[in-house]
Design an enzyme around this catalytic site. Structure first.
Site, PDB file in Angstrom:
ATOM      1  N   ASP A 104      -1.995  10.967  -2.224  1.00  0.00           N
ATOM      2  CA  ASP A 104      -2.379   9.910  -3.171  1.00  0.00           C
ATOM      3  C   ASP A 104      -2.735  10.468  -4.536  1.00  0.00           C
ATOM      4  OD1 ASP A 104      -2.956   8.823  -0.321  1.00  0.00           O
ATOM      5  OD2 ASP A 104      -2.753   7.073  -1.630  1.00  0.00           O
TER       6      ASP A 104
ATOM      7  N   ARG B 102       0.869  -1.184   0.000  1.00  0.00           N
ATOM      8  CA  ARG B 102       0.000   0.000   0.000  1.00  0.00           C
ATOM      9  C   ARG B 102       0.903   1.229   0.000  1.00  0.00           C
ATOM     10  NH1 ARG B 102       2.369   2.058   3.754  1.00  0.00           N
ATOM     11  NH2 ARG B 102       0.763   3.670   3.767  1.00  0.00           N
TER      12      ARG B 102
ATOM     13  N   ALA C  68       0.728   5.198  -2.104  1.00  0.00           N
ATOM     14  CA  ALA C  68       0.526   5.507  -3.522  1.00  0.00           C
ATOM     15  C   ALA C  68       1.688   5.083  -4.432  1.00  0.00           C
ATOM     16  CB  ALA C  68       0.215   6.998  -3.671  1.00  0.00           C
TER      17      ALA C  68
ATOM     18  N   ASN D 223      -5.319  12.524   0.568  1.00  0.00           N
ATOM     19  CA  ASN D 223      -4.425  11.693   1.376  1.00  0.00           C
ATOM     20  C   ASN D 223      -5.304  10.951   2.383  1.00  0.00           C
ATOM     21  OD1 ASN D 223      -1.707  10.814   1.987  1.00  0.00           O
ATOM     22  ND2 ASN D 223      -1.889  11.918   3.908  1.00  0.00           N
TER      23      ASN D 223
ATOM     24  N   ARG E 242      -7.714  -0.200  -6.684  1.00  0.00           N
ATOM     25  CA  ARG E 242      -7.888   0.947  -5.765  1.00  0.00           C
ATOM     26  C   ARG E 242      -8.021   2.223  -6.612  1.00  0.00           C
ATOM     27  NH1 ARG E 242      -4.274   1.277  -0.547  1.00  0.00           N
ATOM     28  NH2 ARG E 242      -6.182   2.304   0.135  1.00  0.00           N
TER      29      ARG E 242
HETATM   30  O1  MRU Z   1      -4.557   3.209   2.227  1.00  0.00           O
HETATM   31  P1  MRU Z   1      -3.067   3.415   2.124  1.00  0.00           P
HETATM   32  O2  MRU Z   1      -2.310   2.844   3.281  1.00  0.00           O
HETATM   33  O3  MRU Z   1      -2.515   2.981   0.792  1.00  0.00           O
HETATM   34  O4  MRU Z   1      -2.921   5.006   2.194  1.00  0.00           O
HETATM   35  C1  MRU Z   1      -1.634   5.571   2.128  1.00  0.00           C
HETATM   36  C2  MRU Z   1      -1.614   7.044   2.268  1.00  0.00           C
HETATM   37  O5  MRU Z   1      -2.630   7.692   2.374  1.00  0.00           O
HETATM   38  C3  MRU Z   1      -0.281   7.705   2.167  1.00  0.00           C
HETATM   39  O6  MRU Z   1      -0.209   8.829   2.993  1.00  0.00           O
HETATM   40  C4  MRU Z   1      -0.078   8.137   0.713  1.00  0.00           C
HETATM   41  O7  MRU Z   1      -0.258   7.047  -0.140  1.00  0.00           O
HETATM   42  C5  MRU Z   1       1.244   8.735   0.483  1.00  0.00           C
HETATM   43  S1  MRU Z   1       2.455   7.450   0.445  1.00  0.00           S
HETATM   44  C6  MRU Z   1       3.966   8.027   0.088  1.00  0.00           C
END
Ligand code: MRU
Length: 343
Positions: free
Chosen positions: A241, A49, A51, A251, A92
Site C-alpha cells: 500500500d 479496495r 491500493a 501492506n 483511507r
Molecule cells: O484494506 P484493503 O483490502 O484495501 O487492503 C489491500 C491490501 O493490503 C493489498 O495487499 C494492497 O493494497 C496491494 S493491492 C495490489
C-alpha cells in the site's frame, strides 16, 4: 494486451460501474457510482479496495463530479471539484496511490484555472482519470511478465490479502505474475491466507483465481507459518500500500509475520507494486500512517458477535515490513534487489 482477468471498475462516461467487493464471493453485484460522495463511501466501506484501485476510483470520482458541474460558473465548478478531491483523500490514509492519483487530478484542475472553462477542464479531468486507469493496466502487465520469470514449473506461491485483479485495474500486482506464469503453461498452485478480519484472501483472491482456473488453497492466517516451515511454499508474493525509499513497506495486517516466517525458513519473499505505490517523500516505514478501522470488524464475523460484550478490539488494517526481510521488489520498471533506494 490480453484481456484482464477481472474488471473491477468500468468507466461508463459520466458514471462508473464497480464490482461491489463486499458481496463477493456470494454474489457478483455491480453498482453504478455517479457522484463523488458515492465514490468516497465505496472506498471507505471497501466496496472498492486495494491500493491501485483506490487511486483509480478516486480519480474517476473527481472526473464524474467535474462532469456534474461542467455547466456551472468557474468558481462553483472549482469549489465542487476541490471539495471532491478533499473528501476522497480523507477516506483511507495508508495507500499512497490515493493521494498520488488525486495530486494528478489537482494539477489538471489547477491548469484549467487560467482558461476558466469548466467544460474543457472537465474533459481534461476525464482524460487524466482514464490515463491513470490505462497506465495501471500497463504496469500490471509489466509486473506480471517480470514476476513470472521467478516462478518455476511446479511452484507453490503463498500470498496474503488480495493483490490480484480486484485490487487494481484488472491484472493485479502480486497475483499478476501468477496469471502470466499460468498463461505461459507453467504449472503452479497458490496458497491464499484468509486475511482476517475482512477475509480478502478467502473471499477475493480465492474467487478470482478459481475463475481463472488456477489451483488455490485457502489457509487460516496462523497456518501460513506452518506451510512456510514445512517446505510447502516455494515463493511468497505480496502487494503493498506504500513503499518507503529504503524498501520498508506497508501492506495488509499480517504481512510482517509472513515475511518473518519466510525469512526464518529461507523462502524468497517478493513485493510487487506499481511505481504509484512508492512514496518518495518517506525514507523509512515508520513514517507510514496506519489505518485503524472499526473494532466491530474484529468482534463480529458475518454479523455475529464472537467476542464477549464489553470487550474492546484493536483493528490496525496494515503493518510495516522492514526492507531487510524483502528478497526483491518488482515494479513495472524492473526487479530491485537490496539495498533498496526506490524512487
Ligand atoms: O484494506 P484493503 O483490502 O484495501 O487492503 C489491500 C491490501 O493490503 C493489498 O495487499 C494492497 O493494497 C496491494 S493491492 C495490489
Amino acid at each position: 494486451m490480453r484481456e484482464p482477468p477481472v474488471k473491477p471498475i468500468e468507466w461508463l462516461g459520466g458514471s462508473v460501474r464497480i464490482i461491489d467487493q463486499r458481496d463477493l464471493p456470494q454474489a457478483e453485484t455491480h453498482v453504478v457510482l455517479s457522484e463523488a460522495a458515492e465514490f468516497a463511501d465505496a472506498i471507505r466501506t471497501l466496496a472498492v479496495r486495494g491500493a491501485p484501485l483506490i487511486g483509480i476510483a478516486a480519480a474517476m470520482g473527481v472526473a464524474v463530479e467535474a462532469g456534474r458541474w461542467a455547466a456551472s460558473p468557474w468558481d462553483v465548478f472549482e469549489a465542487k471539484v476541490a471539495r471532491a478531491i478533499g473528501d476522497l483523500e480523507a477516506t483511507r490514509p495508508t495507500a499512497v496511490n490515493l493521494s498520488w492519483a488525486l495530486r494528478r487530478m489537482e494539477r489538471v484542475l489547477d491548469a484549467g484555472r487560467a482558461r476558466a472553462s469548466p467544460a474543457k477542464t472537465a474533459g481534461s479531468l476525464e482524460d487524466e482519470a482514464l490515463r491513470i486507469y490505462r497506465e495501471d493496466l500497463d504496469m500490471g502487465c509489466r509486473i506480471g511478465e517480470i514476476g513470472a520469470d521467478l516462478i518455476e514449473d511446479g511452484f507453490t506461491v503463498l500470498t496474503h490479502c488480495n493483490a490480484g485483479g480486484l485490487a487494481t485495474s484488472g491484472y493485479g500486482t502480486a497475483i499478476a505474475p501468477v496469471y502470466v506464469a499460468h498463461s505461459r503453461g507453467t504449472r503452479l498452485s497458490v496458497i491464499a491466507d484468509e486475511t482476517r478480519p475482512l477475509l480478502q484472501g478467502a473471499r477475493l483472491t480465492a474467487w478470482e483465481l478459481k475463475h481463472a482456473g488456477i489451483d488455490v488453497t485457502v489457509v487460516c492466517d496462523s497456518a501460513a507459518h506452518l506451510m512456510l516451515a514445512s517446505g510447502k511454499v516455494d515463493i511468497v508474493f505480496v502487494g503493498a500500500d506504500r513503499i518507503a525509499s529504503n524498501g520498508d513497506f506497508a501492506n495488509k495486517i499480517g504481512t510482517y509475520g509472513v515475511a518473518l516466517s519466510a525469512g526464518a525458513n529461507g523462502v524468497p519473499f517478493y513485493v510487487a507494486a506499481p511505481s504509484s505505490t512508492i512514496d518518495v517523500g518517506i525514507m523509512t516505514g515508520d513514517r507510514i500512517p496506519i489505518e485503524e478501522r472499526d473494532g466491530e470488524e474484529v468482534t463480529t464475523i458475518a454479523g455475529t458477535r464472537v467476542v464477549p460484550e464489553g470487550v474492546k478490539a484493536a483493528n490496525p488494517a496494515f503493518d510495516i515490513t522492514p526492507a531487510d526481510l524483502v528478497t526483491g521488489i518488482i515494479t513495472e520498471r524492473g526487479l530491485f534487489r537490496p539495498p533498496f533506494e526506490i524512487g
